[in-house]
Design a protein around this motif. Sequence first.
Motif, PDB file in Angstrom:
ATOM      1  N   ASP A 126       5.431   5.235   4.947  1.00 32.77           N
ATOM      2  CA  ASP A 126       6.536   4.267   5.361  1.00 32.77           C
ATOM      3  C   ASP A 126       6.700   3.000   4.488  1.00 32.77           C
ATOM      4  O   ASP A 126       7.460   2.128   5.207  1.00 32.77           O
ATOM      5  CB  ASP A 126       6.327   3.957   7.069  1.00 32.77           C
ATOM      6  N   HIS A 127       5.884   2.667   3.590  1.00 32.57           N
ATOM      7  CA  HIS A 127       6.049   1.619   2.794  1.00 32.57           C
ATOM      8  C   HIS A 127       6.346   1.938   1.459  1.00 32.57           C
ATOM      9  O   HIS A 127       6.941   1.083   0.760  1.00 32.57           O
ATOM     10  CB  HIS A 127       4.485   0.990   2.923  1.00 32.57           C
ATOM     11  N   HIS A 142       0.901  -1.250  -0.054  1.00 34.90           N
ATOM     12  CA  HIS A 142      -0.034   0.076  -0.088  1.00 34.90           C
ATOM     13  C   HIS A 142       0.788   1.241   0.119  1.00 34.90           C
ATOM     14  O   HIS A 142       2.112   1.045  -0.236  1.00 34.90           O
ATOM     15  CB  HIS A 142      -0.913  -0.032   1.165  1.00 34.90           C
ATOM     16  N   HIS A 199      -7.436  -1.587   7.367  1.00 35.43           N
ATOM     17  CA  HIS A 199      -6.214  -0.285   7.730  1.00 35.43           C
ATOM     18  C   HIS A 199      -6.023   0.327   6.572  1.00 35.43           C
ATOM     19  O   HIS A 199      -6.044   2.013   6.648  1.00 35.43           O
ATOM     20  CB  HIS A 199      -4.923  -0.970   7.740  1.00 35.43           C
ATOM     21  N   ASP A 209       0.147  -4.071   6.702  1.00 38.17           N
ATOM     22  CA  ASP A 209      -0.112  -3.623   8.157  1.00 38.17           C
ATOM     23  C   ASP A 209      -1.637  -4.054   8.463  1.00 38.17           C
ATOM     24  O   ASP A 209      -2.226  -3.732   9.500  1.00 38.17           O
ATOM     25  CB  ASP A 209      -0.246  -2.078   8.143  1.00 38.17           C
ATOM     26  N   HIS A 219       1.120   3.901   1.909  1.00 36.99           N
ATOM     27  CA  HIS A 219       1.520   4.628   3.191  1.00 36.99           C
ATOM     28  C   HIS A 219       2.903   5.113   3.124  1.00 36.99           C
ATOM     29  O   HIS A 219       3.750   4.467   2.505  1.00 36.99           O
ATOM     30  CB  HIS A 219       1.167   4.245   4.422  1.00 36.99           C
TER      31      HIS A 219
END
Length: 318
Positions: free
Chosen positions: A80-81, A76, A154, A173, A78
Motif C-alpha cells: 500500500d506504500h 517502506h 511495524h 506506519d 508494503h
Amino acid sequence: MSVVRDSIETPTAERLSALGITVLERGWLSSNNILLTGGHEAALIDTGYATHADLTVELVRQALGERPLARILNTHLHSDHCGGNAALKAAWPDSRIAIPPGLAHAVRTWDAVELSHAPTGQQCPRFAADELLTPGTPLNLGGLHWEVLAAQGHDPHAVILFQPTHRILVSADALWANGFGVVFPELEGESGFDEVRATLKLIESLNPDIVIPGHGSVFTGPAVREALRLAHSRLEQFETDPARHRRHALKVLIKFKLLEWQRCRLDTLTDWFLASDYFCRIARRDSAAPMQEVLDGLLSQLERSGALRRDDELVLNA
Ligand SMILES: [Zn+2]
C-alpha cells in the motif's frame, strides 16, 4: 495589540503548502502520497496500492501540471506504500525510485515472499530501485533538508523522514493519530514490540510539530502528544496479550483485501485466506481449530465491529 496577529494559528495545510508540501490524503487501502515541489526536482513520498495506481498518477499530474515528477521515495515496501511505483515510473520514465536499503536485493530479484506481497495475498507491480534511502544519510527533498531515520517495529526495514527546521515528520506506519501499523515481525515470533517502543521514543525525541502519517489526516501540536500516548498504551495492550495482536493483524489483513475487492463471495474470500501459509502459521500459534473455523470467527468479529457486512454468500466491505 499586535500580539493577536502572532497568536493566530496558520492552518496546517497552508503551512505545508508554503513549503511546497502537498499531502494527498488517501484511504486505508492506499497510503497517503506526499508531494514535494519546493526544490528544482518534484518528489513524491509513497505511492499507494496497485489498484489505485491510475488515480495516483492522475492526482500527481493534476498537482504538478507540466512539471515532471523527478523522484519517487518509499518509506517502506508494503504494497500500500509502493503499489503505484510502476505506474508513476511509466508516466514519468526519467523519475528515480529510492527505497530503504533492507529489501534492495529482494526488489532486484523481485522476491514477492521476502517483499511480503505474496504471503499477505496482496498485489504489487514490479518496479526497479535506482537509489537507496539509507538511514543517517542527508536527503535534500523539495528544497528542504530531511533526516532519514530507521524506524523498526511495524516493518524492520522502514524509515521515517524528519525535517528539523519546521519539525515536520513523515511517520509512515510508525505513528498514526490512532495507533500504528501491525507489528509484522511479532506475528512470526520475532522481536517487534521493543522496536516499536524505540521508534516511538525516537519520535518523542524529535518533538515533531507536524506529523504526516502514512494513513489518515495530518496532525499537529497537542494531537501529536495524544497520538504518542495512545500508541504507547496500544503497544502495552499488545505486549500483555500477543494473541490479541495476532487476531488484530489477521483482521487487518482480511479488511485490507475487502477494501481492495469491496465485495466478494464468501468462498472466494475463504479460498484466498486458506491459500496463505502465512495466515495459517499466524493462526496456528493460538488455535488448533480448522482454518475455516478460524476465518469464520474473524469474519464474525469484523461484522460485529461494523468493518464488513454479510449478505447470504456475499461479504461486503463496510
Ligand atoms: Zn506498512
